[in-house]
Enzyme design. Structure first.
Site, PDB file in Angstrom:
ATOM      1  N   GLU A 199      -1.128  23.999  -9.915  1.00 44.27           N
ATOM      2  CA  GLU A 199      -0.274  24.377  -8.781  1.00 44.27           C
ATOM      3  C   GLU A 199      -0.292  25.876  -8.557  1.00 44.27           C
ATOM      4  OE1 GLU A 199       4.410  24.126  -7.301  1.00 44.27           O
ATOM      5  OE2 GLU A 199       3.880  23.533  -9.335  1.00 44.27           O
ATOM      6  N   ASP A 232       8.416  17.192  -2.418  1.00 44.26           N
ATOM      7  CA  ASP A 232       8.747  18.099  -3.516  1.00 44.26           C
ATOM      8  C   ASP A 232      10.254  18.331  -3.576  1.00 44.26           C
ATOM      9  OD1 ASP A 232       8.196  19.555  -5.769  1.00 44.26           O
ATOM     10  OD2 ASP A 232       7.317  21.275  -4.736  1.00 44.26           O
ATOM     11  N   HIS A 247       6.689  12.414  -5.207  1.00 45.04           N
ATOM     12  CA  HIS A 247       6.991  13.693  -5.855  1.00 45.04           C
ATOM     13  C   HIS A 247       8.219  14.301  -5.181  1.00 45.04           C
ATOM     14  CE1 HIS A 247       5.284  17.223  -8.270  1.00 45.04           C
ATOM     15  NE2 HIS A 247       6.400  17.690  -7.722  1.00 45.04           N
TER      16      HIS A 247
END
Length: 344
Positions: free
Chosen positions: A204, A282, A16
């Protein structure tokens, strides 16, 4: 060798990682100068404050503001290729052997690039990086929640020609509160028919029920973040029983206020309870982090053992969208390297 040295030496992977959030600050500044893009200051250290979010963001909005300048320097083919290549070089220094990069092609067309041109540029940088640094990488195309369902369908149709030529999956990202996953059901159904893998940002920002919707209606194989699964027992049980991998991103979860502190993060609870968790960055630049730092925080802030880290790494390998050939190669490589530190 102490634990920190072992963490640095461990083989790693990142499932990710947003391209637009992981650009070298010096590259952003250089391109901004070349293109005459307003950039606040020419002093690199001061400039970093405009593209790196503070460790204590006031809100998700403050975090997302860091992307405004980065996207503005990603509007030409040569820049996209360079940025992708530099990202591969950067992760190679962290002992990352496999990387899944995600980006939204429609965000990179303001300078005259076509959808195909944007994707081709990123893939070219990734391929160059694999050749020079040995890092295997794949590309995930992001569909945006606030875009129309028709635009998502268009992205899937245009992306089909790149499927299994560097592109492996689609993702859904953006404003989770105002745009539920099912709005883009048709695009994900078509993607499944074409053979794309599917991952979805869900759970999230406080709507854990979106996780079940993403899996049942969008055929998601993995969930981006999913950090709030624990807030709904039905969702928690669903994720556990179905073995849905979660792409957790520790530092950004803190910065975006998804979780209030490292000690409150549920990743260890999830791991110990048999949920398939993975650890990822991220946005390396926006969050001012890398995977080594993320692993170190798992150990120092959350109490992970080295064996816990190994489980998380192997979770990531099996949950990855890598080809079976690449997975077999990575399994052999990782096991060889694990033997050095886990031989007893």
């Amino acid at each position: 060798m102490n634990n920190i040295d072992i963490i640095r030496d461990l083989p790693k992977l990142d499932l990710h990682c947003h391209l637009s959030g992981s650009i070298r600050p010096e590259t952003i500044l250089e391109i901004a100068r070349l293109e005459g893009i307003p950039h606040h200051t020419d002093d690199l250290e001061e400039f970093k404050g405009y593209v790196q979010a503070p460790s204590e963001c006031k809100s998700l909005k403050e975090y997302l503001q860091r992307f405004e300048l980065t996207l503005s320097v990603m509007q030409k083919k040569e820049y996209l290729q360079r940025i992708a290549y530099e990202l591969i070089e950067d992760v190679s220094k962290q002992n990352i052997y496999y990387l899944e990069i995600r980006f939204a092609p429609f965000f990179h067309l303001d300078g005259g690039l076509t959808f195909d041109g944007a994707v081709e540029a990123v893939l070219a940088g990734m391929e160059e990086g694999r050749r020079d640094f040995g890092v295997i990488s794949n590309l995930i195309l992001i569909l945006m929640r606030h875009h129309s369902p028709q635009k998502s369908l268009e992205a899937v149709k245009q992306g089909k020609k790149f499927l299994n030529k560097g592109v492996v999956a689609i993702d859904l990202a953006g404003n989770e509160h105002d745009f539920p996953p099912q709005l883009h059901r048709e695009a994900f159904e078509l993607a499944r028919e074409y053979g794309f893998h599917r991952t979805v940002h869900a759970g999230e920002t406080g709507i854990p029920e979106n996780i079940i919707t993403a899996v049942k209606e969008l055929h998601a194989e993995r969930i981006g973040h999913g950090v709030h699964a624990y807030r709904n027992q039905e969702v928690y049980d669903f994720v556990k029983e179905k073995g849905i991998p979660l792409e957790l991103c520790l530092t950004s979860n803190i910065q975006t206020k998804a979780i209030e502190s490292y000690s409150a993060h549920p990743i260890k609870r999830y791991l110990e309870d048999g949920i398939v968790v993975t650890a990822n960055t991220d946005n390396m630049t926006v969050s001012n982090t890398d995977l080594i730092q993320e692993y170190e925080k798992l150990v120092t802030e959350i109490g992970f053992s080295l064996e816990d880290l190994r489980r998380v790494i192997l979770n990531g390998l099996e949950a990855s969208f890598a080809s079976e050939e690449d997975k077999d190669h990575l399994r052999r490589l990782f096991n060889e390297k694990f033997e050095i530190h886990f031989s007893k």
